[in-house]
Every structure is written in C-alpha cells, then in structure tokens.
Design a protein around this motif. Structure first.
Motif, short mmCIF file in Angstrom:
data_model
loop_
_atom_site.label_atom_id
_atom_site.label_comp_id
_atom_site.label_asym_id
_atom_site.label_seq_id
_atom_site.Cartn_x
_atom_site.Cartn_y
_atom_site.Cartn_z
N GLU A 125 0.74 -1.17 0.00
CA GLU A 125 0.11 -0.07 0.17
C GLU A 125 0.82 1.39 -0.04
O GLU A 125 0.55 2.26 -0.62
CB GLU A 125 -0.92 0.22 1.19
CG GLU A 125 -2.01 -1.22 1.24
CD GLU A 125 -2.70 -1.32 0.12
OE1 GLU A 125 -2.88 -0.13 -0.60
OE2 GLU A 125 -3.13 -2.34 -0.77
N LEU A 176 -14.48 7.09 1.20
CA LEU A 176 -13.41 6.09 0.74
C LEU A 176 -13.17 5.10 1.89
O LEU A 176 -12.18 4.29 1.70
CB LEU A 176 -12.12 6.34 0.16
CG LEU A 176 -12.00 6.87 -1.35
CD1 LEU A 176 -12.52 5.35 -2.14
CD2 LEU A 176 -12.79 8.17 -1.69
N SER A 212 -11.88 0.99 1.51
CA SER A 212 -10.57 0.90 1.95
C SER A 212 -10.49 -0.08 3.13
O SER A 212 -9.33 -0.96 2.93
CB SER A 212 -9.88 2.21 2.57
OG SER A 212 -10.49 2.47 3.67
N TYR A 238 -10.79 -3.55 1.31
CA TYR A 238 -9.63 -4.07 0.57
C TYR A 238 -8.56 -4.26 1.41
O TYR A 238 -7.77 -5.24 1.27
CB TYR A 238 -9.18 -2.76 -0.39
CG TYR A 238 -9.79 -2.67 -1.56
CD1 TYR A 238 -10.10 -3.72 -2.47
CD2 TYR A 238 -10.10 -1.44 -2.21
CE1 TYR A 238 -10.59 -3.57 -3.82
CE2 TYR A 238 -11.11 -1.15 -3.29
CZ TYR A 238 -11.12 -2.20 -3.96
OH TYR A 238 -11.46 -2.07 -5.14
N THR A 239 -8.29 -3.77 2.48
CA THR A 239 -7.50 -4.26 3.52
C THR A 239 -7.66 -5.66 4.06
O THR A 239 -6.99 -6.57 4.00
CB THR A 239 -7.47 -3.33 4.97
OG1 THR A 239 -7.32 -2.07 4.42
CG2 THR A 239 -6.42 -3.83 5.97
N ASN A 279 -7.34 7.23 -5.45
CA ASN A 279 -6.66 6.09 -4.89
C ASN A 279 -5.61 6.82 -3.83
O ASN A 279 -5.40 5.77 -2.80
CB ASN A 279 -5.39 5.70 -6.13
CG ASN A 279 -6.20 4.57 -6.86
OD1 ASN A 279 -6.26 3.48 -6.47
ND2 ASN A 279 -6.46 4.86 -8.09
N LEU A 319 -8.06 6.57 -0.97
CA LEU A 319 -8.28 5.23 -0.55
C LEU A 319 -7.06 4.56 0.44
O LEU A 319 -7.36 3.94 1.30
CB LEU A 319 -8.47 4.50 -1.98
CG LEU A 319 -8.81 2.76 -1.83
CD1 LEU A 319 -10.25 2.60 -0.90
CD2 LEU A 319 -8.76 2.07 -3.14
N ASP A 320 -5.78 4.61 -0.42
CA ASP A 320 -4.79 4.01 0.49
C ASP A 320 -4.59 4.54 1.99
O ASP A 320 -4.22 4.13 2.92
CB ASP A 320 -3.62 4.34 -0.25
CG ASP A 320 -3.71 3.07 -1.53
OD1 ASP A 320 -4.12 2.28 -1.71
OD2 ASP A 320 -3.19 3.46 -2.57
N TYR A 329 -6.68 5.84 3.87
CA TYR A 329 -7.61 5.39 4.79
C TYR A 329 -7.44 4.05 5.22
O TYR A 329 -8.03 3.55 6.14
CB TYR A 329 -9.04 5.35 4.43
CG TYR A 329 -9.84 6.68 5.09
CD1 TYR A 329 -10.30 6.62 6.08
CD2 TYR A 329 -10.07 7.93 3.93
CE1 TYR A 329 -10.68 8.01 6.99
CE2 TYR A 329 -10.88 8.98 4.82
CZ TYR A 329 -11.07 8.77 5.90
OH TYR A 329 -11.63 10.18 6.63
N MET A 330 -6.58 3.29 4.32
CA MET A 330 -6.34 1.87 4.79
C MET A 330 -5.78 1.94 6.10
O MET A 330 -4.76 2.47 6.55
CB MET A 330 -5.72 1.20 3.85
CG MET A 330 -6.29 0.68 2.65
SD MET A 330 -5.63 -0.28 1.45
CE MET A 330 -7.04 -0.56 0.17
#
Length: 243
Positions: A47, A87, A91, A94-95, A208, A211-212, A214-215
């Motif tokens: 990430e 997001l 996120s 996806y994690t 993106n 998104l990344d 917030y992971m």
C-alpha cells in the motif's frame, strides 16, 4: 496504434497477475529455516508503494511542480474531508481482502486459487446490477453460469488429490473460505469505488491516494505496531549467539 496498445496492456496485465500469484504462493509455502514474513507487513509495504506511485503520477499531472502538487493534495484531500471519508468503507474492505489473499494462497495451490478467485467476476456483476442498475445480456449471464460451473469442477476432488497429503482438508477449507470472502469483498469494493468515481470530478490518482490513506495498516501507529510485532517474531525465532 491504439489497438496494439490495448493488446500490449492486456498481455502485461495477464503476466503481472500470474506472476504475482505464483510469487505469493511460492513465498508462503517455501520451506526454509526461520520464521516466514508476516502477511500484514507485505500488505503495508504494497500500500505504501501504491500511494507513492499515485503521488508521482499526480506530480507528473501537476507539470512536475512541487508547489502545484502540494496545492492539489491540500485542496483535493485535506479541504474535502467528506469526499475522503467516502473511501473509508472500500479501504477497510480492501485491507481485509489483501490479508485474505495471503491466507488463501497459504492453503490452496496456485491453480485452484487463480480459478476460484475468478468468481470475483460474478460478484462484481451482481453488485453492478444491484448498485449501479446495470443490465446484463443473455450471453453475459450465460458466461457467468459457465464460469460458476468451471469453478465448481475445479473444486471437485480428483483421485490424485484424495491420495495427496500435502494439504489437509481443514487447511483447504480455510483457503476456500478465504478466497470466497475475498471474491465478495472485491466485487463490492470495486463497484462501490466505481460508483464514487462516477459521482466526482476528482482524478483516479487522487481517489487512490484517499483510498490508500484510509487503509488502517498505513496509519503511523499501526505501522509502528506491525514493526514491533515483526521484530518480536524475528528475535523470538533467531538463534542466540553467545559471545
């Protein structure tokens, strides 16, 4: 020229996806002394590399100006907290999905994983119909039915698999449940992300980065926690050297 670029891009995508699966499978099943790397560490590094690549692309779109890059990131991310908050859901999903893929590849062979993971096409289609009101034709539904049938045949045990003791039934079940959960999470998160992209004028690179960002593994305190766990694991399994 455009047609050739399409086929070249498709070839690169196929090579990247195949090599990624084989590399992950090999790294998770390699028998050697010492502890295996933590899947959470691999997810964090991936990430971080993705967010760095997106920042470089935004930097290129900003005519290679650091001042323009800083202004874009400030205006599009910091000054739009509600847009960034949208997001948070994909996120987190996806994690979860990225960690489940390592679990699946640790318990399934690469071929079974790759074919079963194609069920994400089915879940994406179903979520697209329900969330984006898309309409699928007869041939598209027929293709999805054929896909499901193929995945079912792949999961059907053969005589060689029954005699093989490389993987236990329990580990195969864990791997199958992990990849099926990843299929549903991939379908939902992908359609949700597509819906957000269609409702905004922000570039896909900015989205993106949001998104990344917030992971959860990327947050600094979690990174420090993962680094601490990684060091503890390495120290616990390292041989003691006497002076």
């Amino acid at each position: 020229m455009f047609a050739n670029l399409k086929y070249v891009s498709l070839g690169i995508l196929v090579f990247q996806t195949t090599s990624l699966v084989l590399t992950m499978r090999y790294s998770r099943t390699l028998k050697e002394e010492g502890p295996r790397y933590l899947s959470s560490t691999a997810v964090v590094v991936a990430e971080l590399l993705k967010i760095m690549a997106c920042i470089l692309l935004v930097y290129k779109d900003s005519k290679c100006s650091l001042r323009a890059l800083n202004r874009v990131l400030h205006d599009e991310i910091l000054n739009k907290p509600m847009e960034t908050l949208k997001l948070a859901i994909p996120s987190g999903i996806y994690t979860l999905q990225n960690n489940l893929l390592y679990v699946a590849l640790s318990n399934l062979d690469a071929a079974t994983y790759q074919v079963t993971y194609q069920l994400k096409i089915l879940t994406t289609a179903l979520f697209s119909v329900s969330m984006l009101s898309k309409k699928l034709g007869v041939y598209q539904w027929l293709s999805l039915v054929i896909l499901m049938t193929g995945v079912a045949f792949v999961q059907w045990p053969s005589d060689s698999q029954l005699d093989s003791k490389e993987l236990s039934a329990g580990s195969q079940f864990v791997g199958l449940m992990a990849v099926l959960t990843a299929c549903f999470s991939s379908g939902f998160a992908g359609v949700y992300f597509e819906k957000i992209l269609k409702e905004t004028k922000q570039s896909v690179w900015i989205r993106n980065i949001q998104l990344d960002g917030y992971m959860h593994p990327v947050h600094p305190h979690v990174v420090r926690r993962l680094a601490y766990q990684h060091n503890q694991t390495v120290c616990r399994n390292s041989p003691t050297v006497e002076m």
